[in-house]
Scaffold this motif. Structure first.
Motif, PDB file in Angstrom:
ATOM      1  N   GLN A  49       0.920  -1.376   0.050  1.00 30.67           N
ATOM      2  CA  GLN A  49       0.313  -0.218   0.549  1.00 30.67           C
ATOM      3  C   GLN A  49       0.784   1.569  -0.221  1.00 30.67           C
ATOM      4  O   GLN A  49       0.903   1.956  -0.809  1.00 30.67           O
ATOM      5  N   ARG A  50       1.844   1.504   1.135  1.00 32.10           N
ATOM      6  CA  ARG A  50       2.496   2.612   1.214  1.00 32.10           C
ATOM      7  C   ARG A  50       3.188   2.611  -0.734  1.00 32.10           C
ATOM      8  O   ARG A  50       3.627   3.894  -1.119  1.00 32.10           O
ATOM      9  N   ASP A  51       3.404   1.583  -1.533  1.00 39.77           N
ATOM     10  CA  ASP A  51       4.695   1.468  -2.403  1.00 39.77           C
ATOM     11  C   ASP A  51       3.525   2.219  -3.425  1.00 39.77           C
ATOM     12  O   ASP A  51       3.738   3.013  -3.878  1.00 39.77           O
ATOM     13  N   LYS A  52       2.319   1.476  -3.623  1.00 41.75           N
ATOM     14  CA  LYS A  52       1.354   2.318  -4.167  1.00 41.75           C
ATOM     15  C   LYS A  52       1.372   4.016  -4.313  1.00 41.75           C
ATOM     16  O   LYS A  52       1.022   4.520  -5.105  1.00 41.75           O
ATOM     17  N   GLU A  53       1.246   4.283  -2.892  1.00 40.37           N
ATOM     18  CA  GLU A  53       0.967   5.976  -2.231  1.00 40.37           C
ATOM     19  C   GLU A  53       2.427   6.314  -2.743  1.00 40.37           C
ATOM     20  O   GLU A  53       2.054   7.410  -3.078  1.00 40.37           O
ATOM     21  N   ILE A  54       3.340   6.067  -3.151  1.00 43.45           N
ATOM     22  CA  ILE A  54       4.662   6.496  -3.105  1.00 43.45           C
ATOM     23  C   ILE A  54       4.354   6.779  -4.616  1.00 43.45           C
ATOM     24  O   ILE A  54       5.075   7.873  -5.455  1.00 43.45           O
ATOM     25  N   GLU A  55       4.151   5.663  -5.507  1.00 39.98           N
ATOM     26  CA  GLU A  55       4.391   5.930  -7.122  1.00 39.98           C
ATOM     27  C   GLU A  55       3.354   6.470  -7.429  1.00 39.98           C
ATOM     28  O   GLU A  55       3.405   7.189  -8.526  1.00 39.98           O
ATOM     29  N   SER A  56       2.444   6.672  -7.298  1.00 34.97           N
ATOM     30  CA  SER A  56       0.775   7.893  -7.132  1.00 34.97           C
ATOM     31  C   SER A  56       1.301   9.237  -6.744  1.00 34.97           C
ATOM     32  O   SER A  56       0.655  10.226  -7.190  1.00 34.97           O
ATOM     33  N   GLY A  57       2.320   9.348  -5.983  1.00 35.54           N
ATOM     34  CA  GLY A  57       2.400  10.733  -5.899  1.00 35.54           C
ATOM     35  C   GLY A  57       1.625  11.345  -4.882  1.00 35.54           C
ATOM     36  O   GLY A  57       1.549  12.336  -4.246  1.00 35.54           O
ATOM     37  N   LYS A  58       0.818  10.673  -3.574  1.00 33.90           N
ATOM     38  CA  LYS A  58      -0.178  10.478  -2.745  1.00 33.90           C
ATOM     39  C   LYS A  58       1.148  11.146  -2.205  1.00 33.90           C
ATOM     40  O   LYS A  58       0.161  12.218  -0.773  1.00 33.90           O
ATOM     41  N   VAL A  59       1.742  10.046  -1.058  1.00 38.34           N
ATOM     42  CA  VAL A  59       2.788  10.630  -0.624  1.00 38.34           C
ATOM     43  C   VAL A  59       4.042  11.127  -1.017  1.00 38.34           C
ATOM     44  O   VAL A  59       4.579  10.933  -1.896  1.00 38.34           O
ATOM     45  N   LYS A  60       5.403  11.615  -0.165  1.00 36.34           N
ATOM     46  CA  LYS A  60       6.075  12.238  -0.835  1.00 36.34           C
ATOM     47  C   LYS A  60       7.221  12.031   0.344  1.00 36.34           C
ATOM     48  O   LYS A  60       6.962  11.774   1.501  1.00 36.34           O
ATOM     49  N   THR A  61       8.119  11.044  -0.202  1.00 38.77           N
ATOM     50  CA  THR A  61       9.238  10.842   0.370  1.00 38.77           C
ATOM     51  C   THR A  61      10.763  11.579   0.882  1.00 38.77           C
ATOM     52  O   THR A  61      10.760  13.076   0.771  1.00 38.77           O
ATOM     53  N   VAL A  62      11.364  11.467   1.888  1.00 41.53           N
ATOM     54  CA  VAL A  62      11.933  12.451   2.495  1.00 41.53           C
ATOM     55  C   VAL A  62      13.119  11.427   2.537  1.00 41.53           C
ATOM     56  O   VAL A  62      13.576  10.061   2.628  1.00 41.53           O
ATOM     57  N   GLY A  63      14.429  12.097   2.680  1.00 36.65           N
ATOM     58  CA  GLY A  63      15.707  11.422   2.515  1.00 36.65           C
ATOM     59  C   GLY A  63      16.675  11.287   4.183  1.00 36.65           C
ATOM     60  O   GLY A  63      16.195  11.549   4.599  1.00 36.65           O
ATOM     61  N   HIS A  64      17.452  10.773   4.008  1.00 33.17           N
ATOM     62  CA  HIS A  64      18.033  10.719   4.940  1.00 33.17           C
ATOM     63  C   HIS A  64      18.472  11.301   6.364  1.00 33.17           C
ATOM     64  O   HIS A  64      17.491  12.292   7.570  1.00 33.17           O
ATOM     65  N   ASP A  65      18.787  12.727   5.020  1.00 35.52           N
ATOM     66  CA  ASP A  65      18.924  13.904   6.268  1.00 35.52           C
ATOM     67  C   ASP A  65      17.880  14.654   6.875  1.00 35.52           C
ATOM     68  O   ASP A  65      17.767  14.858   7.945  1.00 35.52           O
ATOM     69  N   GLU A  66      17.077  14.758   6.003  1.00 38.60           N
ATOM     70  CA  GLU A  66      15.357  15.713   6.040  1.00 38.60           C
ATOM     71  C   GLU A  66      15.034  15.467   7.184  1.00 38.60           C
ATOM     72  O   GLU A  66      14.376  15.302   8.070  1.00 38.60           O
ATOM     73  N   PHE A  67      14.744  13.365   7.437  1.00 43.64           N
ATOM     74  CA  PHE A  67      14.371  11.992   8.585  1.00 43.64           C
ATOM     75  C   PHE A  67      15.104  13.313   9.400  1.00 43.64           C
ATOM     76  O   PHE A  67      14.488  13.203  10.451  1.00 43.64           O
ATOM     77  N   VAL A  68      16.400  13.009  10.023  1.00 41.63           N
ATOM     78  CA  VAL A  68      17.320  13.231  10.605  1.00 41.63           C
ATOM     79  C   VAL A  68      16.836  14.740  11.829  1.00 41.63           C
ATOM     80  O   VAL A  68      16.478  14.906  12.551  1.00 41.63           O
ATOM     81  N   ARG A  69      16.700  15.999  10.484  1.00 42.46           N
ATOM     82  CA  ARG A  69      15.898  16.975  11.307  1.00 42.46           C
ATOM     83  C   ARG A  69      15.180  16.968  11.303  1.00 42.46           C
ATOM     84  O   ARG A  69      14.449  17.375  13.003  1.00 42.46           O
ATOM     85  N   ALA A  70      14.097  16.442  10.575  1.00 44.11           N
ATOM     86  CA  ALA A  70      12.352  16.405  10.997  1.00 44.11           C
ATOM     87  C   ALA A  70      12.359  16.134  12.331  1.00 44.11           C
ATOM     88  O   ALA A  70      11.534  16.251  13.724  1.00 44.11           O
ATOM     89  N   THR A  71      13.536  14.671  12.931  1.00 45.19           N
ATOM     90  CA  THR A  71      13.126  14.114  14.118  1.00 45.19           C
ATOM     91  C   THR A  71      14.065  14.297  15.041  1.00 45.19           C
ATOM     92  O   THR A  71      14.016  13.843  16.852  1.00 45.19           O
ATOM     93  N   GLY A  72      14.696  15.552  15.130  1.00 47.81           N
ATOM     94  CA  GLY A  72      15.928  15.809  16.054  1.00 47.81           C
ATOM     95  C   GLY A  72      16.842  14.732  16.488  1.00 47.81           C
ATOM     96  O   GLY A  72      17.586  14.764  17.456  1.00 47.81           O
ATOM     97  N   GLY A  73      16.343  13.568  15.667  1.00 44.17           N
ATOM     98  CA  GLY A  73      17.844  13.208  15.980  1.00 44.17           C
ATOM     99  C   GLY A  73      19.094  13.438  15.335  1.00 44.17           C
ATOM    100  O   GLY A  73      19.819  13.921  14.437  1.00 44.17           O
ATOM    101  N   THR A  74      19.922  11.959  15.666  1.00 45.10           N
ATOM    102  CA  THR A  74      21.709  12.820  15.080  1.00 45.10           C
ATOM    103  C   THR A  74      21.672  11.322  13.747  1.00 45.10           C
ATOM    104  O   THR A  74      21.373  10.230  14.373  1.00 45.10           O
ATOM    105  N   ARG A  75      23.251  11.960  13.162  1.00 47.56           N
ATOM    106  CA  ARG A  75      23.253  10.987  11.965  1.00 47.56           C
ATOM    107  C   ARG A  75      23.790  10.150  13.028  1.00 47.56           C
ATOM    108  O   ARG A  75      24.961  10.122  13.777  1.00 47.56           O
ATOM    109  N   GLY A  76      23.691   8.840  12.053  1.00 45.22           N
ATOM    110  CA  GLY A  76      25.202   7.954  12.988  1.00 45.22           C
ATOM    111  C   GLY A  76      24.810   6.810  12.248  1.00 45.22           C
ATOM    112  O   GLY A  76      25.788   5.987  11.642  1.00 45.22           O
TER     113      GLY A  76
END
Length: 76
Positions: A49-76
């Motif tokens: 289902q998630r794959d279909k959502e990504i392929e249709s453009g319904k959801v936007k993926t984020v890269g690792h760096d953006e995910f780390v920034r958005a979640t307040g995590g650190t690169r590890g």
């Protein structure tokens, strides 16, 4: 004939845009060949289902760096 290690090195020596194109071609070639886990049918369905959502453009993926920034995590 080249072995897998030689081919992998040739791929890694390509410019990033060509590696990306090659990776997408390889990934798409697996469609229908990837075995699903019979022990986790709900997980398989969620992934499909998630794959279909990504392929249709319904959801936007984020890269690792953006995910780390958005979640307040650190690169590890």
């Amino acid at each position: 004939m080249r072995n897998a290690a030689q081919l992998a090195q040739e791929v890694l020596d390509l410019p990033p845009d060509e590696r990306e194109r090659l990776a997408l071609l390889a990934w798409e070639s697996l469609e229908g060949d990837v075995a699903f886990n019979p022990d986790d049918p709900q997980g398989d369905e969620a992934a499909l289902q998630r794959d279909k959502e990504i392929e249709s453009g319904k959801v936007k993926t984020v890269g690792h760096d953006e995910f780390v920034r958005a979640t307040g995590g650190t690169r590890g």
